[in-house]
Design an enzyme around this catalytic site. Sequence first.
Site, PDB file in Angstrom:
ATOM      1  N   LYS A  35     -14.493  -1.964  12.509  1.00  0.00           N
ATOM      2  CA  LYS A  35     -14.671  -0.843  13.430  1.00  0.00           C
ATOM      3  C   LYS A  35     -16.156  -0.558  13.644  1.00  0.00           C
ATOM      4  O   LYS A  35     -16.612  -0.416  14.782  1.00  0.00           O
ATOM      5  CB  LYS A  35     -13.958   0.385  12.842  1.00  0.00           C
ATOM      6  CG  LYS A  35     -13.585   1.427  13.857  1.00  0.00           C
ATOM      7  CD  LYS A  35     -12.850   2.595  13.185  1.00  0.00           C
ATOM      8  CE  LYS A  35     -11.414   2.258  12.860  1.00  0.00           C
ATOM      9  NZ  LYS A  35     -10.779   3.271  11.982  1.00  0.00           N
ATOM     10  N   ARG A 105     -14.096   8.081   9.687  1.00  0.00           N
ATOM     11  CA  ARG A 105     -13.106   7.018   9.876  1.00  0.00           C
ATOM     12  C   ARG A 105     -13.369   5.880   8.905  1.00  0.00           C
ATOM     13  O   ARG A 105     -14.505   5.470   8.715  1.00  0.00           O
ATOM     14  CB  ARG A 105     -13.209   6.478  11.308  1.00  0.00           C
ATOM     15  CG  ARG A 105     -13.496   7.521  12.337  1.00  0.00           C
ATOM     16  CD  ARG A 105     -13.889   6.939  13.705  1.00  0.00           C
ATOM     17  NE  ARG A 105     -12.822   6.167  14.320  1.00  0.00           N
ATOM     18  CZ  ARG A 105     -12.970   5.508  15.467  1.00  0.00           C
ATOM     19  NH1 ARG A 105     -14.146   5.505  16.099  1.00  0.00           N
ATOM     20  NH2 ARG A 105     -11.965   4.829  15.971  1.00  0.00           N
ATOM     21  N   GLY A 114      -2.923   1.750   5.471  1.00  0.00           N
ATOM     22  CA  GLY A 114      -2.917   2.051   4.051  1.00  0.00           C
ATOM     23  C   GLY A 114      -4.203   2.736   3.646  1.00  0.00           C
ATOM     24  O   GLY A 114      -4.274   3.401   2.626  1.00  0.00           O
ATOM     25  N   MET A 116      -7.366   5.526   4.255  1.00  0.00           N
ATOM     26  CA  MET A 116      -7.350   6.947   4.581  1.00  0.00           C
ATOM     27  C   MET A 116      -7.273   7.173   6.086  1.00  0.00           C
ATOM     28  O   MET A 116      -7.908   6.473   6.857  1.00  0.00           O
ATOM     29  CB  MET A 116      -8.615   7.617   4.050  1.00  0.00           C
ATOM     30  CG  MET A 116      -8.519   9.125   4.126  1.00  0.00           C
ATOM     31  SD  MET A 116     -10.115   9.919   3.891  1.00  0.00           S
ATOM     32  CE  MET A 116     -10.745   9.886   5.565  1.00  0.00           C
ATOM     33  N   ARG A 360     -11.261  -4.094  19.233  1.00  0.00           N
ATOM     34  CA  ARG A 360     -11.087  -5.180  18.250  1.00  0.00           C
ATOM     35  C   ARG A 360     -10.222  -6.250  18.899  1.00  0.00           C
ATOM     36  O   ARG A 360      -9.546  -5.985  19.894  1.00  0.00           O
ATOM     37  CB  ARG A 360     -10.412  -4.661  16.989  1.00  0.00           C
ATOM     38  CG  ARG A 360      -9.052  -4.073  17.260  1.00  0.00           C
ATOM     39  CD  ARG A 360      -8.445  -3.476  15.998  1.00  0.00           C
ATOM     40  NE  ARG A 360      -7.366  -2.562  16.380  1.00  0.00           N
ATOM     41  CZ  ARG A 360      -6.830  -1.657  15.594  1.00  0.00           C
ATOM     42  NH1 ARG A 360      -7.251  -1.520  14.374  1.00  0.00           N
ATOM     43  NH2 ARG A 360      -5.864  -0.885  16.006  1.00  0.00           N
ATOM     44  N   HIS A 476       3.057   2.863  15.220  1.00  0.00           N
ATOM     45  CA  HIS A 476       2.864   2.127  13.970  1.00  0.00           C
ATOM     46  C   HIS A 476       3.884   0.995  13.830  1.00  0.00           C
ATOM     47  O   HIS A 476       3.539  -0.150  13.556  1.00  0.00           O
ATOM     48  CB  HIS A 476       2.987   3.111  12.797  1.00  0.00           C
ATOM     49  CG  HIS A 476       2.821   2.462  11.455  1.00  0.00           C
ATOM     50  ND1 HIS A 476       3.893   2.028  10.709  1.00  0.00           N
ATOM     51  CD2 HIS A 476       1.714   2.149  10.746  1.00  0.00           C
ATOM     52  CE1 HIS A 476       3.450   1.494   9.578  1.00  0.00           C
ATOM     53  NE2 HIS A 476       2.132   1.556   9.577  1.00  0.00           N
ATOM     54  N   SER A 785       3.970 -41.449  -2.674  1.00  0.00           N
ATOM     55  CA  SER A 785       4.326 -40.209  -2.003  1.00  0.00           C
ATOM     56  C   SER A 785       4.396 -39.148  -3.085  1.00  0.00           C
ATOM     57  O   SER A 785       5.189 -39.273  -4.029  1.00  0.00           O
ATOM     58  CB  SER A 785       5.676 -40.363  -1.304  1.00  0.00           C
ATOM     59  OG  SER A 785       6.065 -39.129  -0.771  1.00  0.00           O
ATOM     60  N   CYS A 852       5.448 -35.157  -0.013  1.00  0.00           N
ATOM     61  CA  CYS A 852       6.750 -34.874   0.564  1.00  0.00           C
ATOM     62  C   CYS A 852       7.426 -33.679  -0.104  1.00  0.00           C
ATOM     63  O   CYS A 852       8.609 -33.498   0.029  1.00  0.00           O
ATOM     64  CB  CYS A 852       7.635 -36.108   0.485  1.00  0.00           C
ATOM     65  SG  CYS A 852       7.980 -36.617  -1.202  1.00  0.00           S
ATOM     66  N   TYR A 872      -0.789 -38.626   5.201  1.00  0.00           N
ATOM     67  CA  TYR A 872       0.190 -37.774   5.900  1.00  0.00           C
ATOM     68  C   TYR A 872       0.758 -36.706   4.981  1.00  0.00           C
ATOM     69  O   TYR A 872       0.639 -36.793   3.753  1.00  0.00           O
ATOM     70  CB  TYR A 872       1.338 -38.635   6.470  1.00  0.00           C
ATOM     71  CG  TYR A 872       2.239 -39.236   5.418  1.00  0.00           C
ATOM     72  CD1 TYR A 872       3.335 -38.512   4.916  1.00  0.00           C
ATOM     73  CD2 TYR A 872       2.010 -40.505   4.915  1.00  0.00           C
ATOM     74  CE1 TYR A 872       4.148 -39.050   3.939  1.00  0.00           C
ATOM     75  CE2 TYR A 872       2.813 -41.055   3.940  1.00  0.00           C
ATOM     76  CZ  TYR A 872       3.890 -40.319   3.448  1.00  0.00           C
ATOM     77  OH  TYR A 872       4.695 -40.839   2.476  1.00  0.00           O
TER      78      TYR A 872
HETATM   79  P1  ADP Z   1      -7.348   3.865  12.952  1.00  0.00           P
HETATM   80  O1  ADP Z   1      -8.146   2.955  12.112  1.00  0.00           O
HETATM   81  O2  ADP Z   1      -6.072   4.276  12.331  1.00  0.00           O
HETATM   82  O3  ADP Z   1      -7.203   3.355  14.343  1.00  0.00           O
HETATM   83  P2  ADP Z   1      -9.378   5.623  13.920  1.00  0.00           P
HETATM   84  O4  ADP Z   1     -10.552   5.825  13.063  1.00  0.00           O
HETATM   85  O5  ADP Z   1      -9.553   4.672  15.039  1.00  0.00           O
HETATM   86  O6  ADP Z   1      -8.157   5.229  13.021  1.00  0.00           O
HETATM   87  O7  ADP Z   1      -9.047   7.052  14.475  1.00  0.00           O
HETATM   88  C1  ADP Z   1      -7.816   7.625  14.658  1.00  0.00           C
HETATM   89  C2  ADP Z   1      -7.784   8.339  15.988  1.00  0.00           C
HETATM   90  O8  ADP Z   1      -8.808   9.278  16.094  1.00  0.00           O
HETATM   91  C3  ADP Z   1      -7.923   7.393  17.158  1.00  0.00           C
HETATM   92  O9  ADP Z   1      -7.025   7.762  18.155  1.00  0.00           O
HETATM   93  C4  ADP Z   1      -9.335   7.613  17.603  1.00  0.00           C
HETATM   94  O10 ADP Z   1      -9.465   7.337  18.959  1.00  0.00           O
HETATM   95  C5  ADP Z   1      -9.555   9.079  17.271  1.00  0.00           C
HETATM   96  N1  ADP Z   1     -10.953   9.361  17.032  1.00  0.00           N
HETATM   97  C6  ADP Z   1     -11.714   8.811  16.072  1.00  0.00           C
HETATM   98  N2  ADP Z   1     -12.982   9.227  16.155  1.00  0.00           N
HETATM   99  C7  ADP Z   1     -13.042  10.081  17.196  1.00  0.00           C
HETATM  100  C8  ADP Z   1     -14.094  10.826  17.820  1.00  0.00           C
HETATM  101  N3  ADP Z   1     -15.317  10.740  17.364  1.00  0.00           N
HETATM  102  N4  ADP Z   1     -13.787  11.577  18.877  1.00  0.00           N
HETATM  103  C9  ADP Z   1     -12.518  11.626  19.330  1.00  0.00           C
HETATM  104  N5  ADP Z   1     -11.491  10.951  18.810  1.00  0.00           N
HETATM  105  C10 ADP Z   1     -11.738  10.178  17.762  1.00  0.00           C
HETATM  106 MG    MG Z   2      -8.279   3.198  15.739  1.00  0.00          MG
END
Ligand code: ADP
Ligand code: MG
Length: 894
Positions: A35, A105, A114, A116, A360, A476, A785, A852, A872
């Site tokens: 990210k 984030r 998994g 935070m 990504r 999800h 083999s 094999c 092979y």
């Molecule tokens: P994940 O890894 O689960 O995708 P994110 O870090 O991307 O988590 O964030 C979860 C949500 O919060 C996403 O919808 C993202 O767009 C939103 N978000 C994250 N940072 C900001 C920000 N600075 N302003 C507005 N929305 C945000």
């Molecule tokens: Mg995200």
Amino acid sequence: MGDTAQQMSKEQWVYSFGGGSADGNTSMKNLLGGKGANLAEMARLGLPVPPGFTITTAVCTAYYDNGETYPGGLDAEVDAALKAVEAETGKSFGDADNPLLVSVRSGARASMPGMMDTVLNLGLSEITVQGLAKKAGERFAYDSYRRFIQMYSNVVLGVKHDVFEHILDDYKERQDYQLDTEMTADDWKEIIVQYKAAVKKQLGKPFPDDPREQLWGAITAVFGSWMNDRAILYRKLNDIPAEWGTAVNVQSMVFGNMGDTSATGVAFTRDPSTGEKTFYGEFLINAQGEDVVAGIRTPAPISRSRADALGSDEAPLEEAMPKVYEELVEVANTLESHYRDMQDIEFTVEDNKLYMLQTRNGKRTAAAALKIAVDMASEGLINEEEAVLRLMPGQLDQLLHPTIAPDAKRDVIVKGLPASPGAAVGKVVFDSDEAAELAEKGEDVILMRVETSPEDIHGMHAARAIVTSRGGMTSHAAVVARGMGRPCVCGAGTLQIDPAKGVFRSGGREFKKGDVVTIDGAEGEVLVGAIDMVQPDLSGDFGKLMEWADRARRLKVRTNAETPADVETAKNFGAEGIGLCRTEHMFFDAERIPVVRSMILAEDKKGREAALSKLLPMQRGDFAEIFRIMEDRPCTIRLLDPPLHEFLPHSEDEMAEVAKSAGVSVDTLKRQANELHESNPMLGHRGCRLGITYPEIYEMQARAIFEAAVQVAKETGYKPVPEVMIPLVATQKELDILKAKVDATAKAVFSETGTELEYLVGTMIELPRACLQAGKIAESAAFFSFGTNDLTQTTLGISRDDAARFLKAYEEQGIYEKDPFVTLDQTGVGELVQMAAERGRKTRPDIKLGICGEHGGDPASVMFCDSLGLDYVSCSPYRVPIARLAAAHAALNK
Ligand code: ADP
Ligand code: MG
Ligand code: MG
């Protein structure tokens, strides 16, 4: 501390981004996480990214290495980076007039459920909320503040959601409100007081109202989540080492929930289910953060064409915010051609201004991966070799398996969104633990839930398919199912699941937990019962990509097959020969087994020969059929291998029947069976030991092979090259004795028929002694083999049939990282293979080498075989394309 502290202080812990530039870039994923690296890259590309900074994965590693303390100098770097964000945004952290709010984030190298959850609106306090009120109104400000308290308390402090839900529900009831929208600013202020009191009561200390304390609390919670159970499980399932660590991204907030000119959404630059080149995504007006993914409100499609395809009545972004849409499409195009891959993006619109929050490489189904790779190669965005590398060999499995027959009768229980294609049949369960337990027992299960969360990963993994009643195409459940290659139906709105009663209902019908259903992920349907499936189409894009893969690889791919149907399937899947034809499989046929038994039960050699002469034409017919299908391709045929008692009956009833048809008494039969009984058959009278004691069996089989080869050569003009394989050899002498018999038989057949054919005699290497003696054995063997199933058993001293009792514990404790019967134990068994290959080649430079075992179809093992320079690999028919692709990856990654 001296030295290390100094070394550490040289390291940069914090990387800023925003305002058209960044310290980092996309190549720094290891340090900044996916990210963070991509936020930096987007900022560099001049895209509208809210400014922020990334605390590196090295901090995470240092934090754990130093007993959960931060490296020196980190505070100062965070302060400086925060100052830069303040300067860029013109806001200031903790300010009463114009407060800077941030999101915190997590972001590892590979995207990881998994970890935070993101905390939004951090920095709100009794003081800063006033500043937000000035900008966006009191009601909005206090609503945001109470959401923040709820989110922070839950995610960072571990206070359960329902604590807050109760407070809010009670309050609304007392005020006689139905909806949150009826709450006024003053109502929210009151809620905030109650929320804070509840937090204080539960934690024994007040909710942190100092923005800096909040910030460090959230940062520490992200690093802490790296070691939570969910993250550890996910890493295990996906082979992610704990040493990688996670980064933390702190980013200035933008608001998608400031009214009808604001919105938030997610999009893919191509359809992640089919790979089609259409702009694909969902959005919500007046919403923030994960509202789209959470499935609380059903989002609207982004483009008109998607809206039409889905039959959605809601205005797509294209019409609701045409200018923003146009800009978004342009950004998407920029990103796709920059990254040269399909992108998965998150965006937010604050008062008609577009902001990019994430990009990504998008997760996709195997079908989409294939189409996107081939399309991008023909668009000239990538070359053919890159296209081959875009499809993961393990993923290919999804494309090779059946889908629902087009003319099958469908009784639809419920229709939802086609979230991940493919079809599956199984019993419905409502709980992830239960799904995992039943799957462990070998049951096919379908996991059915209202929605899924990262806590369901193990259940989703265990299930054949997933169904949810809530959530969109980017929920999800949908994202994870596509990644795992599980068919998935999402947002089946009319589905009512009642776990307490053990039933689910739809359209007035009721079904029970445990009922069998069929999932059609491509149509988004849940169907009654087990429905017929059809084989997949292997032409078109698949054929093209496999052709590119074949051009790239060195390693040949053969198949383990003996029935004409399997041999045919394998040939269509591109097998270049047979690496293992197990002759005993032909003995189990209902017509033959009595003859086989009379051979086993014969009192003497004469009786045995009489039975064998009946078996001879049957085996000859089998081999002729195989040679006909395989044409000029090489076929390795293994002479009889299993212990003879495997062919004898076990139950009393069967005994009586067999005794009668063999013309012996039941007692005689029992006595003979008893004589054949072995306490450890795997190490007993089997393999070439049968040939040594009953040479007439091997002679019959050799004769059948050569007569069949001559017959097919005469009939068709093809030149079959039989490779006669002697199993379980430990010494050169065994091979010499048996090879002499095979050679004599060949000579006899060739002189009887007047046709001479090329053939090879070689051995299966499946004992450590054979590996040690490989130099000697190669004097007599034209090929080796590696029978890695038995070689694994005999090297590890583990019986495959009994391994289940303890192998799991072994895997959990990291003794063997992977099941050694699935992925070759490279450092043990692999070293023996390597040594035997080297010794064999030294004696006989042109010796043919292959494997094999089951490992021949496991991508990691295939790559290992390539690195040893084997000629092979041989695997089951359905894994042939996987092995071809893995071999291409091995060659291209060199
Ligand atoms: P994940 O890894 O689960 O995708 P994110 O870090 O991307 O988590 O964030 C979860 C949500 O919060 C996403 O919808 C993202 O767009 C939103 N978000 C994250 N940072 C900001 C920000 N600075 N302003 C507005 N929305 C945000
Ligand atoms: Mg995200
Ligand atoms: Mg998340």
